[in-house]
Design an enzyme around this catalytic site. Sequence first.
Site, mmCIF file in Angstrom:
data_model
loop_
_atom_site.group_PDB
_atom_site.id
_atom_site.type_symbol
_atom_site.label_atom_id
_atom_site.label_comp_id
_atom_site.label_asym_id
_atom_site.label_seq_id
_atom_site.Cartn_x
_atom_site.Cartn_y
_atom_site.Cartn_z
ATOM 1 N N THR A 118 -7.656 -18.256 -15.471
ATOM 2 C CA THR A 118 -7.247 -19.358 -14.607
ATOM 3 C C THR A 118 -6.008 -19.009 -13.793
ATOM 4 O O THR A 118 -5.151 -18.241 -14.246
ATOM 5 C CB THR A 118 -6.960 -20.611 -15.459
ATOM 6 O OG1 THR A 118 -6.264 -21.572 -14.655
ATOM 7 C CG2 THR A 118 -6.095 -20.301 -16.661
ATOM 8 N N TYR A 142 -1.916 -24.133 -22.006
ATOM 9 C CA TYR A 142 -3.261 -23.744 -21.573
ATOM 10 C C TYR A 142 -3.198 -22.393 -20.846
ATOM 11 O O TYR A 142 -3.914 -21.447 -21.183
ATOM 12 C CB TYR A 142 -3.847 -24.841 -20.672
ATOM 13 C CG TYR A 142 -5.054 -24.397 -19.900
ATOM 14 C CD1 TYR A 142 -6.224 -24.018 -20.546
ATOM 15 C CD2 TYR A 142 -5.032 -24.344 -18.504
ATOM 16 C CE1 TYR A 142 -7.337 -23.596 -19.824
ATOM 17 C CE2 TYR A 142 -6.126 -23.931 -17.780
ATOM 18 C CZ TYR A 142 -7.277 -23.555 -18.449
ATOM 19 O OH TYR A 142 -8.365 -23.135 -17.733
HETATM 20 N N1 LIG Z 1 -12.684 -26.646 -14.569
HETATM 21 C C1 LIG Z 1 -11.784 -25.889 -13.937
HETATM 22 O O1 LIG Z 1 -11.304 -26.233 -12.833
HETATM 23 C C2 LIG Z 1 -11.356 -24.575 -14.533
HETATM 24 C C3 LIG Z 1 -10.386 -23.827 -13.856
HETATM 25 C C4 LIG Z 1 -9.993 -22.606 -14.410
HETATM 26 C C5 LIG Z 1 -10.565 -22.108 -15.563
HETATM 27 N N2 LIG Z 1 -11.503 -22.875 -16.202
HETATM 28 C C6 LIG Z 1 -12.092 -22.326 -17.430
HETATM 29 O O2 LIG Z 1 -13.510 -22.351 -17.340
HETATM 30 C C7 LIG Z 1 -14.091 -22.516 -18.636
HETATM 31 C C8 LIG Z 1 -15.084 -23.642 -18.615
HETATM 32 O O3 LIG Z 1 -14.429 -24.842 -18.228
HETATM 33 P P1 LIG Z 1 -15.228 -26.202 -18.072
HETATM 34 O O4 LIG Z 1 -14.521 -26.996 -17.035
HETATM 35 O O5 LIG Z 1 -16.670 -25.929 -17.942
HETATM 36 O O6 LIG Z 1 -14.941 -26.857 -19.499
HETATM 37 P P2 LIG Z 1 -15.914 -27.711 -20.445
HETATM 38 O O7 LIG Z 1 -15.025 -28.419 -21.403
HETATM 39 O O8 LIG Z 1 -16.840 -28.536 -19.619
HETATM 40 O O9 LIG Z 1 -16.754 -26.609 -21.166
HETATM 41 C C9 LIG Z 1 -16.271 -25.855 -22.253
HETATM 42 C C10 LIG Z 1 -17.412 -25.671 -23.258
HETATM 43 O O10 LIG Z 1 -16.938 -24.852 -24.317
HETATM 44 C C11 LIG Z 1 -17.348 -25.429 -25.561
HETATM 45 N N3 LIG Z 1 -16.385 -24.996 -26.579
HETATM 46 C C12 LIG Z 1 -15.044 -25.224 -26.598
HETATM 47 N N4 LIG Z 1 -14.497 -24.678 -27.686
HETATM 48 C C13 LIG Z 1 -15.497 -24.057 -28.371
HETATM 49 C C14 LIG Z 1 -15.565 -23.313 -29.587
HETATM 50 N N5 LIG Z 1 -14.482 -23.120 -30.352
HETATM 51 N N6 LIG Z 1 -16.766 -22.841 -29.972
HETATM 52 C C15 LIG Z 1 -17.881 -23.039 -29.225
HETATM 53 N N7 LIG Z 1 -17.885 -23.755 -28.091
HETATM 54 C C16 LIG Z 1 -16.706 -24.258 -27.666
HETATM 55 C C17 LIG Z 1 -17.365 -26.926 -25.295
HETATM 56 O O11 LIG Z 1 -18.185 -27.657 -26.188
HETATM 57 C C18 LIG Z 1 -17.879 -26.993 -23.857
HETATM 58 O O12 LIG Z 1 -19.288 -27.060 -23.808
HETATM 59 C C19 LIG Z 1 -12.909 -22.718 -19.588
HETATM 60 O O13 LIG Z 1 -12.626 -21.492 -20.202
HETATM 61 C C20 LIG Z 1 -11.779 -23.132 -18.658
HETATM 62 O O14 LIG Z 1 -10.547 -22.799 -19.188
HETATM 63 C C21 LIG Z 1 -11.910 -24.084 -15.735
HETATM 64 O O1 LIG Z 2 -6.017 -38.510 -12.349
HETATM 65 C C1 LIG Z 2 -5.533 -37.532 -11.763
HETATM 66 C C2 LIG Z 2 -6.006 -36.220 -11.973
HETATM 67 C C3 LIG Z 2 -5.388 -35.181 -11.314
HETATM 68 N N1 LIG Z 2 -4.361 -35.409 -10.463
HETATM 69 C C4 LIG Z 2 -3.710 -34.290 -9.759
HETATM 70 O O2 LIG Z 2 -4.706 -33.551 -9.088
HETATM 71 C C5 LIG Z 2 -4.411 -32.149 -9.131
HETATM 72 C C6 LIG Z 2 -5.578 -31.422 -9.782
HETATM 73 O O3 LIG Z 2 -5.622 -31.812 -11.168
HETATM 74 P P1 LIG Z 2 -6.856 -31.475 -12.125
HETATM 75 O O4 LIG Z 2 -6.585 -32.124 -13.442
HETATM 76 O O5 LIG Z 2 -8.133 -31.798 -11.430
HETATM 77 O O6 LIG Z 2 -6.799 -29.906 -12.237
HETATM 78 P P2 LIG Z 2 -5.616 -28.976 -12.732
HETATM 79 O O7 LIG Z 2 -5.029 -28.339 -11.490
HETATM 80 O O8 LIG Z 2 -4.681 -29.632 -13.647
HETATM 81 O O9 LIG Z 2 -6.374 -27.946 -13.648
HETATM 82 C C7 LIG Z 2 -7.616 -27.344 -13.344
HETATM 83 O O10 LIG Z 2 -7.382 -26.161 -12.662
HETATM 84 C C8 LIG Z 2 -6.446 -25.364 -13.321
HETATM 85 C C9 LIG Z 2 -6.103 -24.289 -12.389
HETATM 86 O O11 LIG Z 2 -5.399 -24.918 -11.325
HETATM 87 C C10 LIG Z 2 -6.919 -25.003 -14.710
HETATM 88 O O12 LIG Z 2 -7.557 -23.793 -14.806
HETATM 89 C C11 LIG Z 2 -7.675 -26.061 -15.439
HETATM 90 O O13 LIG Z 2 -8.665 -25.526 -16.294
HETATM 91 C C12 LIG Z 2 -8.365 -27.031 -14.606
HETATM 92 O O14 LIG Z 2 -8.521 -28.188 -15.375
HETATM 93 C C13 LIG Z 2 -3.112 -32.019 -9.941
HETATM 94 O O15 LIG Z 2 -2.062 -31.969 -9.049
HETATM 95 C C14 LIG Z 2 -3.046 -33.332 -10.735
HETATM 96 O O16 LIG Z 2 -1.742 -33.756 -11.039
HETATM 97 C C15 LIG Z 2 -3.886 -36.688 -10.227
HETATM 98 O O17 LIG Z 2 -2.948 -36.900 -9.460
HETATM 99 N N2 LIG Z 2 -4.480 -37.709 -10.895
#
Ligand SMILES: NC(=O)c1ccc[n+]([C@@H]2O[C@H](COP(=O)([O-])OP(=O)(O)OC[C@H]3O[C@@H](n4cnc5c(N)ncnc54)[C@H](O)[C@@H]3O)[C@@H](O)[C@H]2O)c1
Ligand SMILES: O=c1ccn([C@@H]2O[C@H](COP(=O)(O)OP(=O)(O)O[C@H]3O[C@H](CO)[C@H](O)[C@H](O)[C@H]3O)[C@@H](O)[C@H]2O)c(=O)[nH]1
Length: 328
Positions: A118, A142
């Site tokens: 990330t 995180y």
């Molecule tokens: N969503 C974003 O914007 C974002 C940004 C950067 C990185 N990531 C990374 O991408 C990956 C996926 O994120 P997501 O948004 O799909 O999250 P998510 O919570 O939707 O998916 C994560 C999955 O992992 C499973 N899981 C968690 N811990 C586990 C364990 N100990 N054993 C087996 N399964 C487990 C959960 O049940 C879930 O299905 C994560 O590693 C997250 O850190 C997400």
């Molecule tokens: O109810 C909300 C939710 C979010 N935000 C703002 O919107 C922006 C984006 O927030 P998100 O929670 O959507 O995403 P994050 O940037 O916190 O985090 C996401 O992106 C990250 C990288 O930037 C990480 O990897 C992480 O897994 C993923 O959840 C932030 O400034 C947050 O403060 C609000 O103001 N109100």
Amino acid sequence: MTKHVLVTGGAGYIGSHACKVLAAKGYVPVTYDNLSTGWAQAVKFGPLVQGDLMDRAALDRAFAEYQPVAVMHFAAFSQVGEAMSDPGKYWRNNVMGSLSLVEAAVAHGVLDFVFSSTCATYGEQDGVLLTEDCRQEPINAYGSSKRAVEEILRDFRAAHGLRTVIFRYFNVAGADPEAEIGECHRPETHLIPVMLEAIDGQRPELVIHGDDYDTHDGTCVRDYVHVMDLVEAHVLGLEWLLDDKGSRVFNLGTGAGFTVKEVIGHARAATGHKVPHRYGPRRGGDATSLVSGSHAALTELGWDPARSSLKTMIKDAWTWHKTGGYPG
Ligand SMILES: NC(=O)c1ccc[n+]([C@@H]2O[C@H](COP(=O)([O-])OP(=O)(O)OC[C@H]3O[C@@H](n4cnc5c(N)ncnc54)[C@H](O)[C@@H]3O)[C@@H](O)[C@H]2O)c1
Ligand SMILES: O=c1ccn([C@@H]2O[C@H](COP(=O)(O)OP(=O)(O)O[C@H]3O[C@H](CO)[C@H](O)[C@H](O)[C@H]3O)[C@@H](O)[C@H]2O)c(=O)[nH]1
């Protein structure tokens, strides 16, 4: 020959989209997931093995049964706010869980490994555009947990010949344009789905976490990338490894930063509805600005993030949201 790919977290948001694209490209995605934040209903493109990353015996059985050609490791906890209040949960699951998985992969001779890292590993860097060689100084547990896994992978590369593609994602948004799968977290914390819940009355309003940041309108800047584009990069990364091109880190973002207020404006345009909102305090652990300054994925992988305009991401998320998909 059937090419299985072990997809940890395949029942979650990004992992399920990865499974869809892998299946479309002729791989068989084997989801390994404990369903802690994911959904069995999201596993539609290959088998589900229900198990925890810390359960080494279950991992061993999955590797032995499916003999995957590679691992795509998405499983983790990923909420910045929660990581601030409960860091142990993040260190345990993300770091110890990943270590258990990497050890199992190496023991089974599965040495090609794609990892979800990330941009939160970069931390607060004065508004600079972030490239892969920027220093990694996370400001929340995180981001720290993900940086630690990157270090584990480095050591396993040196000691055991592991080959890794590490993707540092910026903010992932949108959904499968066919709306078969999409983003579904309970509770939801990510900006775009929270806005959509506010629009359709599932929550009273969006609370903007702080409007006193050093940005042009006071709200945080993020770089949003469409989940389908993101998972397509994963298939390119997998093939990069299978073609023996070596280990590499890639940022996955578009290079365009948007403030929270700007995203709200785009949501109105994309859905035709105003987003009810109010201002609240800052959320701990939020960096002011996270925007990718890298073209490496475009030039080296041949990645084309064609769906990653805010308009398309919000439209696809809205179409999915209106299906009311998953629980129940
Ligand atoms: N969503 C974003 O914007 C974002 C940004 C950067 C990185 N990531 C990374 O991408 C990956 C996926 O994120 P997501 O948004 O799909 O999250 P998510 O919570 O939707 O998916 C994560 C999955 O992992 C499973 N899981 C968690 N811990 C586990 C364990 N100990 N054993 C087996 N399964 C487990 C959960 O049940 C879930 O299905 C994560 O590693 C997250 O850190 C997400
Ligand atoms: O109810 C909300 C939710 C979010 N935000 C703002 O919107 C922006 C984006 O927030 P998100 O929670 O959507 O995403 P994050 O940037 O916190 O985090 C996401 O992106 C990250 C990288 O930037 C990480 O990897 C992480 O897994 C993923 O959840 C932030 O400034 C947050 O403060 C609000 O103001 N109100």
